[in-house]
Design a protein around this motif. Structure first.
Motif, short mmCIF file in Angstrom:
data_model
loop_
_atom_site.label_atom_id
_atom_site.label_comp_id
_atom_site.label_asym_id
_atom_site.label_seq_id
_atom_site.Cartn_x
_atom_site.Cartn_y
_atom_site.Cartn_z
N GLN A 146 -14.13 -1.95 1.21
CA GLN A 146 -12.99 -1.03 1.21
C GLN A 146 -12.76 -0.44 -0.18
OE1 GLN A 146 -9.44 -2.69 2.89
NE2 GLN A 146 -10.31 -2.88 4.94
N LYS A 147 -12.96 -1.26 -1.20
CA LYS A 147 -12.80 -0.75 -2.57
C LYS A 147 -13.82 0.33 -2.86
CE LYS A 147 -12.30 -3.86 -5.73
NZ LYS A 147 -12.65 -4.92 -6.73
N GLU A 178 -12.76 3.57 -1.25
CA GLU A 178 -11.65 4.17 -1.98
C GLU A 178 -12.15 4.81 -3.28
OE1 GLU A 178 -7.84 5.45 -2.97
OE2 GLU A 178 -8.65 4.71 -1.07
N LEU A 208 0.85 -1.19 0.00
CA LEU A 208 0.00 0.00 0.00
C LEU A 208 0.88 1.24 0.00
CD1 LEU A 208 -2.90 1.15 0.22
CD2 LEU A 208 -2.59 1.16 2.70
N ARG A 242 -6.94 8.15 4.82
CA ARG A 242 -5.98 7.09 4.47
C ARG A 242 -5.19 6.66 5.69
NH1 ARG A 242 -4.70 5.08 -0.37
NH2 ARG A 242 -2.66 4.16 -0.72
N ASN A 289 -7.60 4.65 7.92
CA ASN A 289 -7.95 3.34 7.36
C ASN A 289 -6.77 2.39 7.28
OD1 ASN A 289 -10.55 4.29 7.00
ND2 ASN A 289 -10.20 4.90 4.88
N GLN A 290 -5.60 2.85 7.64
CA GLN A 290 -4.40 2.03 7.50
C GLN A 290 -4.51 0.74 8.31
OE1 GLN A 290 -1.77 2.66 5.48
NE2 GLN A 290 -1.00 0.65 6.05
N ASN A 293 -7.00 -1.68 6.63
CA ASN A 293 -6.42 -2.23 5.39
C ASN A 293 -5.35 -3.27 5.69
OD1 ASN A 293 -7.98 -0.61 3.71
ND2 ASN A 293 -6.53 1.07 3.75
N THR A 294 -4.52 -2.98 6.68
CA THR A 294 -3.45 -3.92 7.04
C THR A 294 -4.02 -5.22 7.60
OG1 THR A 294 -1.96 -2.07 7.50
CG2 THR A 294 -1.36 -4.21 8.40
N LEU A 328 -5.53 -7.27 4.83
CA LEU A 328 -4.47 -7.83 4.00
C LEU A 328 -3.84 -9.04 4.67
CD1 LEU A 328 -3.10 -7.13 1.26
CD2 LEU A 328 -1.33 -5.98 2.58
N ALA A 355 -13.28 -6.68 1.44
CA ALA A 355 -12.43 -6.07 0.42
C ALA A 355 -13.26 -5.21 -0.54
CB ALA A 355 -11.68 -7.15 -0.36
#
Length: 262
Positions: free
Chosen positions: A199-200, A203, A75, A162, A165-166, A169-170, A173, A196
């Motif tokens: 989250q998409k 974004e 990312l 961002r 949301n880190q 997202n982590t 993942l 996923a």
């Protein structure tokens, strides 16, 4: 003896009818009470085959990949912007570009731009809308003052979100590329796919806001270029007209040089 023969015939007839209506089967090892039924055996084999297929399908569904890391990507990180502020000319700009602060964006934009003063407003009152170069410039300034703070806010929101949301997202993942059985059941994998997609979508919505900002800024920039081109054409026509109306010939010359534009 005659009575016994008739009775014996009745028994034989009844036995023959019973054999005629029985399902195909036969005794094993000569013992009458142990019967093998081929029809039932074939049905049982079919059921076992179906159960085996279902078992293999379920087994494949819960089988997980052990080398998921071969698909893993990185990312991209965004650092906070630190705008130089030597004399206070960009006061609040760093806050506007790094946080979700609409009011901060408006304040920072006003501080960093030249205002239209009261004397200019008095001058513009006598202009005609649609034929005034100065009013077209004012329209461009007013549009820029409207969309630019929103763009500052959009950039700040994107950077702030961002960072927030880190963690999500982590975590997603890590679960997606987990090679153990802890997160590899069919239901768990479907949940990860749904997460996923969510989250998409977030974004894409953020990217849509940024693209709207870019389109707004391009509109203002195109307006500036268009006005500049129109002003050049108007200036050329005015100079040509002035040359034609006012003789600028040298002494003893009989014509005017009308193609020269300073």
């Amino acid at each position: 003896m005659k009575f016994n023969m008739k009775k014996h015939r009745k028994y034989l007839l009844a036995g023959g009818l019973l054999l005629a209506t029985a399902t195909p089967s036969f005794a094993l090892f000569g013992i009458g009470d142990i019967v093998f039924d081929p029809t039932s055996y074939a049905s049982l084999v079919s059921q076992l085959t179906t159960l085996e297929s279902q078992y293999n399908m379920l087994k494949n569904n819960v089988t997980h990949f052990s080398l998921k890391q071969q698909w893993q990507t990185t990312l991209t990180q965004l650092k906070n912007v630190n705008v130089a502020n030597m004399f206070g000319e960009t006061a609040g700009m760093s806050i506007a570009l790094n946080t979700n602060s609409p009011s901060g964006s408006i304040t920072a934009w006003k501080t960093a731009t030249v205002p239209v003063n009261s004397s200019t407003s008095t001058f513009l009152k006598g202009q005609t809308v649609g034929s005034s170069t100065q009013l077209s410039q004012l329209a461009m300034i007013e549009m820029a003052d409207s969309v630019s703070p929103d763009c500052l806010t959009a950039v700040g929101q994107y950077r702030a979100n961002r960072s927030q949301n880190q963690t999500a997202n982590t975590t997603l993942l890590q679960n997606q590329f987990d090679g153990t059985s802890a997160t590899n059941s069919e239901v768990q994998q479907l949940n990860l796919l749904n997460a996923a997609e969510a989250q998409k979508l977030s974004e894409m919505q953020s990217q849509g806001t940024m693209q709207t900002c870019l389109a707004s800024q391009m509109t203002v920039a195109n307006m500036q270029q268009r006005n500049a081109a129109a002003q050049d054409l108007n200036s050329a026509a005015m100079v040509q007209q002035q040359r034609a109306m006012n003789d600028t010939s040298a002494a003893n010359e009989g014509h005017t040089w009308q193609t020269y534009i300073p």
